[in-house]
Design an enzyme around this catalytic site. Structure first.
Site, PDB file in Angstrom:
ATOM      1  N   CYS A 105       4.213  -2.213   4.053  1.00  0.00           N
ATOM      2  CA  CYS A 105       3.660  -2.504   5.374  1.00  0.00           C
ATOM      3  C   CYS A 105       4.418  -3.595   6.131  1.00  0.00           C
ATOM      4  CB  CYS A 105       2.172  -2.794   5.265  1.00  0.00           C
ATOM      5  SG  CYS A 105       1.248  -1.290   4.820  1.00  0.00           S
TER       6      CYS A 105
ATOM      7  N   ASP B  99      -1.786  -7.319   6.256  1.00  0.00           N
ATOM      8  CA  ASP B  99      -2.652  -6.860   5.156  1.00  0.00           C
ATOM      9  C   ASP B  99      -2.895  -7.899   4.050  1.00  0.00           C
ATOM     10  OD1 ASP B  99      -2.347  -4.605   6.691  1.00  0.00           O
ATOM     11  OD2 ASP B  99      -1.421  -3.364   5.146  1.00  0.00           O
TER      12      ASP B  99
ATOM     13  N   LYS C   4      -5.634  -0.478  10.801  1.00  0.00           N
ATOM     14  CA  LYS C   4      -4.732   0.671  10.744  1.00  0.00           C
ATOM     15  C   LYS C   4      -5.044   1.517   9.528  1.00  0.00           C
ATOM     16  CE  LYS C   4      -1.207  -2.015   8.362  1.00  0.00           C
ATOM     17  NZ  LYS C   4      -1.246  -1.263   7.089  1.00  0.00           N
TER      18      LYS C   4
HETATM   19  C1  VGL Z   1       0.171  -0.853   1.872  1.00  0.00           C
HETATM   20  C2  VGL Z   1       0.397   0.971   0.501  1.00  0.00           C
HETATM   21  C3  VGL Z   1      -0.730   1.546   1.064  1.00  0.00           C
HETATM   22  C4  VGL Z   1       0.700  -2.190   2.285  1.00  0.00           C
HETATM   23  C5  VGL Z   1      -0.952  -0.289   2.435  1.00  0.00           C
HETATM   24  O1  VGL Z   1      -0.071  -2.997   2.874  1.00  0.00           O
HETATM   25  O2  VGL Z   1       1.888  -2.453   2.030  1.00  0.00           O
HETATM   26  N1  VGL Z   1       0.834  -0.218   0.907  1.00  0.00           N
HETATM   27  N2  VGL Z   1      -1.399   0.911   2.019  1.00  0.00           N
END
Ligand code: VGL
Ligand code: ZN
Length: 201
Positions: free
Chosen positions: A154, A11, A109
């Site tokens: 994540c 991410d 995702k």
């Molecule tokens: C994430 C919270 C919500 C992350 C993704 O990438 O850690 N955290 N969505």
């Protein structure tokens, strides 16, 4: 034992960097480290948090709820987040400093409106697969190093699932940054050590 070593970049997106909807402190500072690391791995995979508008993990969808509070969902307890990484939005784009040319595949995702997905391998119901485990096996990957955002959500959930699936797992903390909600960073690092994940700097 499968021979190859993959880098999984979790991410690395605009919304998780300063100025973004769910900004992680200094999230953008990891991009140059990741760019430097990529050529020394056999394969690179990048994950992308990719939510429909009105996703159930957004505090905005729960009356009276504030971001960063917890609720009970059908699959367990869930932190509520500001609206972030809406599919197709600028916030969901990869950070412009990241070199994506090395990526063998991009794994999206969080697309199921009713279930969040921190992990790159399984949704938060812990059973619905993203297919990444099989994809890594098909590429003869036995070891994975994880970097990205956020360390305590994540990245950690992905690392725990990778270990559960039998991969050799390392997190390189110099290329990760954390949200650190109510001690979540220390807690996640303890869990990482207890499931056999190697932590490096
Ligand atoms: C994430 C919270 C919500 C992350 C993704 O990438 O850690 N955290 N969505
Ligand atoms: Zn998300």
């Amino acid at each position: 034992m499968p021979a190859l070593h993959a880098l999984i970049v979790v991410d690395p997106q605009v919304d998780f960097c300063p100025g973004g909807a769910l900004a992680v402190a200094n999230g953008d500072s990891i991009m140059p480290h990741i760019n430097t690391m990529m050529p020394s791995f056999d394969k690179v995979f990048i994950t992308q948090d990719w939510h429909p508008e009105g996703h159930s993990s957004f505090a905005s969808q729960h009356e009276g709820a504030v971001a960063y509070s917890m609720i009970d969902m059908a699959y367990g307890s869930q932190t509520l987040w500001p609206d972030h990484c809406i599919a197709g939005s600028v916030g969901a784009d990869f950070h412009p400093d990241l070199n994506t040319d090395y990526a063998a595949a991009i794994i999206r995702k969080g697309m199921n409106p009713m279930v969040d997905s921190y992990s790159a391998f399984f949704e938060n119901d812990q059973t619905t697969t993203t297919g990444l485990g099989d994809l890594l096996r098909a590429h003869d990957i036995g070891s994975v190093t994880l970097v990205g955002l956020a360390t305590d959500f994540c990245v950690a959930w992905s690392a725990a699932d990778a270990a559960k699936l039998g991969f050799n797992v390392t997190i390189d903390l110099k290329a990760c940054r954390a949200i650190d909600l109510n001690g979540s960073l220390d807690k996640s690092l303890d869990v990482m050590r207890s499931v056999g994940v190697t932590l490096t700097h």
